[in-house]
Design a protein around this motif. Structure first.
Motif, mmCIF file in Angstrom:
data_model
loop_
_atom_site.group_PDB
_atom_site.id
_atom_site.type_symbol
_atom_site.label_atom_id
_atom_site.label_comp_id
_atom_site.label_asym_id
_atom_site.label_seq_id
_atom_site.Cartn_x
_atom_site.Cartn_y
_atom_site.Cartn_z
ATOM 1 N N UNK A 87 23.554 -10.948 -6.612
ATOM 2 C CA UNK A 87 22.145 -10.960 -6.984
ATOM 3 C C UNK A 87 21.582 -9.578 -7.302
ATOM 4 N N UNK A 88 22.039 -8.564 -6.565
ATOM 5 C CA UNK A 88 21.396 -7.251 -6.683
ATOM 6 C C UNK A 88 22.292 -6.192 -7.325
ATOM 7 N N UNK A 89 23.579 -6.214 -6.991
ATOM 8 C CA UNK A 89 24.474 -5.208 -7.554
ATOM 9 C C UNK A 89 25.094 -5.663 -8.867
ATOM 10 N N UNK A 122 28.927 -15.668 8.144
ATOM 11 C CA UNK A 122 27.587 -15.416 7.626
ATOM 12 C C UNK A 122 27.509 -14.070 6.917
ATOM 13 N N UNK A 123 28.102 -13.048 7.534
ATOM 14 C CA UNK A 123 28.023 -11.704 6.946
ATOM 15 C C UNK A 123 28.808 -11.618 5.640
ATOM 16 N N UNK A 124 29.939 -12.289 5.580
ATOM 17 C CA UNK A 124 30.728 -12.260 4.341
ATOM 18 C C UNK A 124 30.006 -13.007 3.225
ATOM 19 N N UNK A 125 29.366 -14.117 3.566
ATOM 20 C CA UNK A 125 28.585 -14.856 2.569
ATOM 21 C C UNK A 125 27.414 -13.993 2.090
ATOM 22 N N UNK A 126 26.737 -13.337 3.038
ATOM 23 C CA UNK A 126 25.614 -12.472 2.675
ATOM 24 C C UNK A 126 26.064 -11.345 1.747
ATOM 25 N N UNK A 127 27.251 -10.774 2.021
ATOM 26 C CA UNK A 127 27.764 -9.711 1.165
ATOM 27 C C UNK A 127 28.027 -10.193 -0.242
ATOM 28 N N UNK A 130 17.532 -18.756 4.417
ATOM 29 C CA UNK A 130 18.080 -18.053 5.580
ATOM 30 C C UNK A 130 18.393 -16.594 5.294
ATOM 31 N N UNK A 131 18.811 -15.884 6.360
ATOM 32 C CA UNK A 131 19.120 -14.462 6.215
ATOM 33 C C UNK A 131 20.283 -14.233 5.263
ATOM 34 N N UNK A 132 21.107 -15.235 5.064
ATOM 35 C CA UNK A 132 22.234 -15.069 4.143
ATOM 36 C C UNK A 132 21.777 -14.941 2.693
ATOM 37 N N UNK A 133 20.485 -15.119 2.434
ATOM 38 C CA UNK A 133 19.947 -14.924 1.084
ATOM 39 C C UNK A 133 19.507 -13.472 0.879
ATOM 40 N N UNK A 134 19.986 -12.565 1.718
ATOM 41 C CA UNK A 134 19.631 -11.147 1.614
ATOM 42 C C UNK A 134 18.120 -10.964 1.636
ATOM 43 N N UNK A 135 17.478 -11.430 2.715
ATOM 44 C CA UNK A 135 16.033 -11.332 2.834
ATOM 45 C C UNK A 135 15.579 -9.875 2.893
ATOM 46 N N UNK A 136 14.371 -9.607 2.388
ATOM 47 C CA UNK A 136 13.812 -8.268 2.354
ATOM 48 C C UNK A 136 13.007 -7.994 3.623
#
Length: 410
Positions: free
Chosen positions: A218-220, A207-212, A366-372
């Motif tokens: 998306x952002x960087x 999950x954390x690797x997918x989120x990264x 889900x949280x893997x979408x880098x929720x704010x």
């Protein structure tokens, strides 16, 4: 035959006739195909409910010499495990007068009936009223869904029979396996079944690797993934591969150590008192039984097997036993700086566990979408940066909360 059974059979027959009519092209121009699917789904629920009631009655009348489980296997081809489970489900809830109407009306799907059956099983022989316990489970299903109801039943089982979670963990470990095979076109299939604790380690790091990867994209505006890796499922496969690559490129000394990625387990606040069967047979959803911890994925595991908080590769989140609100991460208080403009890293970890998805009604990103981390009472209006004032939102709904008239691009 009672009135409910008769009405259920009539609805079942009507849904079948409508589906056949559609598939035969008799009303194709005016057809609502998805509505037809909805009716068939309802018919399947009715059929399952009626089947449970019929099996319960057949069991009561001793119609199957070797038992209804054996009959389901021999006559209908059910696997032994499924046949045994269906037979137990029928015995426990198929004959309950309180459920007869819901079963034959198709108000419960198969997942929901299994949760109800587990509730009855948990209270058997304890002196707790089964009808009341079932009513509580049904209320949770209606308010918060079947996943929350399953969590409640897990707590109920441990409350009424302390040690249930530990026994289950031992059985899960005994059943665990990992198999690797190849498909006909040469792809590698990895099939694994893990107990909740070890499964949390694997799921958490993926999950954390997918989120990264999503955050970088998306952002960087940095592309760290191959161009053909697009979906979350594909990112998960890439993350699993990356784990192997990290291991292979590590030093020999490092490869000889136990590899434990950052994971998250949740425990009760120190000094809190657990429920007992005598005090409360229907514990709160937020409660974690004494001697247990909850994984980030919602499973109860024995607390005595958790990684040390000194291990930087894992984290232990502490929650208030009454409200269920996270209060500390690895012993560090979460609301130590209410005046901070942004949520801290620890608060974001706690939010990811607490919310699991976007807090906008109807959105399940889900949280893997880098929720704010969003302030419910705006920071500029005096809102503190504390857990009770923070919620997780996806980027689209975060913009809409601050700018309600904004039209988000499709």
């Amino acid at each position: 035959m009672d009135q409910g059974m008769r009405q259920g059979l009539e609805r079942l027959a009507e849904a079948a006739r409508e589906a056949i009519s559609l598939l035969n092209g008799e009303s194709e121009e005016t057809a609502d195909w998805l509505e037809a699917v909805r009716r068939v789904e309802g018919a399947e629920r009715i059929a399952h409910g009626i089947k449970l009631r019929l099996l319960a009655e057949a069991d009561r009348r001793k119609n199957a010499r070797a038992g209804i489980g054996a009959w389901l296997s021999a006559e209908l081809g059910y696997g032994s495990s499924r046949a045994r489970g269906l037979a137990e489900e029928a015995r426990r809830i198929g004959a309950m007068p309180e459920l007869a109407g819901k079963l034959t009306a198709g108000e419960l799907n198969q997942d929901q009936t299994r949760v109800v059956e587990r509730t009855v099983k948990a209270v058997q022989g304890t002196g707790v009223d089964a009808a009341g316990a079932v009513a509580e489970t049904l209320a949770v299903i209606e308010r918060e869904g079947v996943s929350k109801a399953k969590a409640r039943v897990r707590v109920l089982e441990e409350t009424l029979a302390p040690g249930t979670v530990k026994d289950l963990a031992a059985r899960q470990r005994a059943r665990s396996f990992l198999r690797v095979g190849e498909t006909e076109d040469g792809m590698v299939r990895i099939d694994a079944l893990l107990d909740a604790a070890r499964g949390t380690v694997v799921r958490s790091v993926i999950d954390q690797m997918v989120a990264g990867g999503l955050h970088a994209r998306q952002y960087d505006k940095i592309e760290r993934l191959p161009e053909d890796v697009v979906t979350v499922e594909q990112m998960g496969a890439q993350a699993l591969t990356r784990l192997a690559e990290v291991y292979l490129t590590a030093s020999q000394e490092r490869r000889g150590e136990a590899y434990r990625p950052r994971t998250l387990f949740v425990t009760r606040a120190p000094g809190s008192v657990s429920n007992s069967a005598a005090d409360d047979a229907t514990p709160r959803l937020s409660e974690i039984p004494q001697g247990c911890a909850r994984t980030v994925y919602g499973e109860l595991v024995p607390a005595d097997g958790l990684p040390s908080m000194r291990d930087s590769a894992s984290s232990v989140l502490t929650v208030d036993p009454v409200s269920g609100e996270p209060v500390a991460l690895d012993g560090r208080g979460l609301d130590v700086d209410p005046g901070a403009r942004l949520a801290s890293a620890d608060q974001r970890v706690a939010l990811a566990f607490r919310d699991r998805e976007c807090g906008e009604p109807g959105c399940s990103r889900p949280v893997t979408w880098s929720l704010h981390a969003h302030h419910e009472t705006a920071y500029q209006d005096g809102g503190d940066t504390v857990m009770s004032n923070l919620t997780s939102l996806c980027s689209e709904h975060h913009v809409l909360r601050h700018h309600p008239d904004h039209q988000h691009a499709a």
